[in-house]
Scaffold this motif. Structure first.
Motif, mmCIF file in Angstrom:
data_model
loop_
_atom_site.group_PDB
_atom_site.id
_atom_site.type_symbol
_atom_site.label_atom_id
_atom_site.label_comp_id
_atom_site.label_asym_id
_atom_site.label_seq_id
_atom_site.Cartn_x
_atom_site.Cartn_y
_atom_site.Cartn_z
ATOM 1 N N GLN A 126 72.667 37.757 56.649
ATOM 2 C CA GLN A 126 72.977 36.477 56.365
ATOM 3 C C GLN A 126 71.816 35.600 56.349
ATOM 4 O OE1 GLN A 126 75.836 34.421 58.742
ATOM 5 N NE2 GLN A 126 75.827 32.457 57.612
ATOM 6 N N PHE A 127 71.613 34.729 55.319
ATOM 7 C CA PHE A 127 70.578 33.886 54.858
ATOM 8 C C PHE A 127 70.455 33.019 56.204
ATOM 9 C CE2 PHE A 127 68.404 30.097 53.485
ATOM 10 C CZ PHE A 127 67.288 30.710 53.060
ATOM 11 N N GLN A 128 69.337 32.814 56.882
ATOM 12 C CA GLN A 128 68.972 31.868 57.951
ATOM 13 C C GLN A 128 68.166 30.705 57.516
ATOM 14 O OE1 GLN A 128 68.560 33.995 61.983
ATOM 15 N NE2 GLN A 128 68.769 35.763 60.633
ATOM 16 N N ARG A 129 68.585 29.692 57.216
ATOM 17 C CA ARG A 129 67.989 28.739 56.746
ATOM 18 C C ARG A 129 66.992 28.100 58.179
ATOM 19 N NH1 ARG A 129 69.852 22.581 54.103
ATOM 20 N NH2 ARG A 129 67.450 22.237 53.454
ATOM 21 N N TYR A 130 65.714 27.656 57.657
ATOM 22 C CA TYR A 130 64.410 27.390 58.792
ATOM 23 C C TYR A 130 64.368 28.511 59.416
ATOM 24 C CZ TYR A 130 66.852 22.921 57.550
ATOM 25 O OH TYR A 130 67.468 21.869 57.170
ATOM 26 N N ALA A 131 64.531 29.617 59.361
ATOM 27 C CA ALA A 131 64.202 30.926 60.045
ATOM 28 C C ALA A 131 62.566 31.110 59.802
ATOM 29 C CB ALA A 131 64.914 32.214 59.793
ATOM 30 N N GLN B 230 64.117 26.569 66.358
ATOM 31 C CA GLN B 230 64.125 27.726 65.244
ATOM 32 C C GLN B 230 62.858 27.532 64.471
ATOM 33 O OE1 GLN B 230 67.528 27.819 62.703
ATOM 34 N NE2 GLN B 230 67.163 29.573 61.965
ATOM 35 N N ILE B 231 62.506 26.372 63.829
ATOM 36 C CA ILE B 231 61.452 26.423 63.019
ATOM 37 C C ILE B 231 60.219 26.718 63.808
ATOM 38 C CG2 ILE B 231 59.799 24.791 61.891
ATOM 39 C CD1 ILE B 231 62.168 23.063 61.289
ATOM 40 N N ASP B 232 59.906 26.716 65.145
ATOM 41 C CA ASP B 232 58.529 26.787 65.625
ATOM 42 C C ASP B 232 58.840 28.409 66.281
ATOM 43 O OD1 ASP B 232 57.517 24.492 64.791
ATOM 44 O OD2 ASP B 232 58.227 23.448 66.622
ATOM 45 N N ALA B 233 59.908 28.918 66.138
ATOM 46 C CA ALA B 233 59.982 30.437 66.920
ATOM 47 C C ALA B 233 58.990 31.462 66.503
ATOM 48 C CB ALA B 233 61.419 30.721 66.715
ATOM 49 N N THR B 234 59.068 32.566 66.804
ATOM 50 C CA THR B 234 58.141 33.643 66.412
ATOM 51 C C THR B 234 58.608 34.227 65.089
ATOM 52 O OG1 THR B 234 57.634 34.069 68.825
ATOM 53 C CG2 THR B 234 57.205 36.044 66.980
ATOM 54 N N PRO B 235 57.821 34.356 64.240
ATOM 55 C CA PRO B 235 58.102 34.745 62.822
ATOM 56 C C PRO B 235 58.862 36.275 62.892
ATOM 57 C CG PRO B 235 55.886 33.618 62.602
ATOM 58 C CD PRO B 235 56.428 33.868 63.885
ATOM 59 N N ASP C 179 43.884 36.928 44.025
ATOM 60 C CA ASP C 179 44.105 38.076 43.654
ATOM 61 C C ASP C 179 44.399 39.111 44.741
ATOM 62 O OD1 ASP C 179 43.826 37.245 40.926
ATOM 63 O OD2 ASP C 179 41.519 37.963 40.899
ATOM 64 N N ALA C 180 43.585 38.845 45.841
ATOM 65 C CA ALA C 180 43.966 39.690 47.086
ATOM 66 C C ALA C 180 45.138 39.703 47.693
ATOM 67 C CB ALA C 180 42.687 39.307 48.139
ATOM 68 N N GLN C 181 45.692 40.603 48.605
ATOM 69 C CA GLN C 181 46.820 40.726 49.180
ATOM 70 C C GLN C 181 46.585 39.670 50.616
ATOM 71 O OE1 GLN C 181 47.999 44.248 51.666
ATOM 72 N NE2 GLN C 181 49.609 44.060 50.032
ATOM 73 N N VAL C 182 47.749 38.901 50.770
ATOM 74 C CA VAL C 182 47.688 37.948 51.935
ATOM 75 C C VAL C 182 48.692 38.040 52.568
ATOM 76 C CG1 VAL C 182 46.243 36.133 50.325
ATOM 77 C CG2 VAL C 182 48.744 36.146 50.186
ATOM 78 N N THR C 183 48.650 37.692 53.807
ATOM 79 C CA THR C 183 49.667 37.348 54.801
ATOM 80 C C THR C 183 50.246 35.742 54.937
ATOM 81 O OG1 THR C 183 49.260 39.575 55.794
ATOM 82 C CG2 THR C 183 50.755 37.989 57.073
ATOM 83 N N LEU C 184 51.351 35.837 54.708
ATOM 84 C CA LEU C 184 51.827 34.086 54.719
ATOM 85 C C LEU C 184 52.781 33.913 56.095
ATOM 86 C CD1 LEU C 184 52.489 33.638 51.238
ATOM 87 C CD2 LEU C 184 50.464 33.303 52.293
ATOM 88 N N VAL C 185 52.788 33.096 56.673
ATOM 89 C CA VAL C 185 53.736 32.533 57.805
ATOM 90 C C VAL C 185 54.430 31.251 57.296
ATOM 91 C CG1 VAL C 185 53.941 31.608 60.143
ATOM 92 C CG2 VAL C 185 52.380 33.667 59.486
ATOM 93 N N GLY C 186 55.732 31.255 57.347
ATOM 94 C CA GLY C 186 56.415 30.049 56.795
ATOM 95 C C GLY C 186 57.860 30.117 57.128
ATOM 96 N N ASN C 187 58.662 29.248 56.569
ATOM 97 C CA ASN C 187 60.100 28.940 57.202
ATOM 98 C C ASN C 187 61.010 29.062 55.730
ATOM 99 O OD1 ASN C 187 58.516 27.356 59.392
ATOM 100 N ND2 ASN C 187 60.330 28.020 60.095
ATOM 101 N N LEU C 188 61.993 29.797 56.013
ATOM 102 C CA LEU C 188 63.142 29.917 54.912
ATOM 103 C C LEU C 188 63.574 28.544 54.717
ATOM 104 C CD1 LEU C 188 64.940 33.187 55.438
ATOM 105 C CD2 LEU C 188 62.985 32.932 53.845
ATOM 106 N N ASP C 189 63.934 28.053 53.329
ATOM 107 C CA ASP C 189 64.568 27.029 53.119
ATOM 108 C C ASP C 189 65.597 26.887 51.904
ATOM 109 O OD1 ASP C 189 65.327 24.282 53.501
ATOM 110 O OD2 ASP C 189 63.465 23.456 53.052
ATOM 111 N N ALA C 190 66.657 25.940 52.118
ATOM 112 C CA ALA C 190 67.368 26.156 51.074
ATOM 113 C C ALA C 190 67.594 24.604 50.712
ATOM 114 C CB ALA C 190 68.513 26.794 51.131
ATOM 115 N N PRO C 191 66.680 23.954 50.131
ATOM 116 C CA PRO C 191 66.910 22.576 49.913
ATOM 117 C C PRO C 191 67.862 22.134 48.663
ATOM 118 C CG PRO C 191 64.673 23.356 48.858
ATOM 119 C CD PRO C 191 65.213 24.314 49.656
#
Length: 224
Positions: A57-62, A42-47, A120-132
């Protein structure tokens, strides 16, 4: 004869209980390995978009991709890395287009290194949801005067930075350098000690059987 049977019965029952506990831990090991495998996949799946990963529903590690702008504030959280020592996680507010403000765990800086300003500029981020779940009754309260935290308490951090209680842990550095090293989500922090537990129970069972045999033989050789 009664004493002999009592020792034999007691020994077999004890060994059976210990062996069953070892077998249970082996089953738990297989379950945990399967769980870790699914989490890693799931961590390495397509964002996907934040909306898809959170609703209904909140999907941890999505894995998620979000475009937006950073706010000027940040939170420093004291942490430790094995190869580096004391470091600071840098948590920033981020206004995600089409979703609203969220928290971004941008990565880490060595201790005492100044925190660079956000782009200051607009950016595109790739990451994973987490609920530590790092804060407990032993965790010191955050030092708000010096902006120093000791655990990722998402609701409290969101309240301070004025965001929704949603945390994205950055997976890769965006085109705009944030001046930190990403600390992406992985399964290293999920405990998997079932093999050690299984070995312990099976070892105790072997010792139990040996001691039972010893007492049975000793009883059998005792003078009547």
């Amino acid at each position: 004869m009664r004493r002999y049977l009592f020792l034999l019965t007691f020994g077999l029952m004890g060994a059976g209980i210990l062996i069953s506990l070892g077998v249970w831990q082996v089953q738990r090991l297989a379950w945990k390995q399967d769980l870790l495998g699914r989490i890693e996949a799931q961590i390495d799946a397509t964002p996907t978009s934040l909306t898809e990963a959170v609703n209904p529903q909140f999907q941890r590690y999505a894995p998620v991709e979000a475009t937006g702008t950073f706010g000027p504030d940040h939170i420093r959280m004291l942490a430790s890395r094995k190869t580096t020592g004391a470091v600071h996680r840098i948590i920033r507010p981020f206004e995600a287009d089409g979703f609203g403000p969220v928290l971004i765990d941008t990565g880490w800086l060595p201790d005492e290194v100044p925190v660079p300003g956000a782009p200051d500029a607009q950016v595109t981020l790739v990451g994973n949801l987490d609920a530590p779940n790092e804060a407990d009754s032993f965790t010191p309260a955050p030092d708000l005067d010096n902006n120093l935290w000791f655990a990722r308490d998402v609701p409290a951090m969101a309240d301070v930075l004025g965001t929704q209680p949603v945390l994205i842990v950055l997976r890769q550095t965006p085109e705009n350098d944030l001046g930190v090293t990403p600390w992406p989500v992985d399964t290293a922090g999920i405990p998997n000690d079932h093999l050690q537990y299984a070995i312990t129970w099976f070892s105790l069972a072997a010792i139990w059987v040996f001691m039972t045999a010893y007492f049975v033989l000793r009883t059998n050789r005792s003078p009547r």
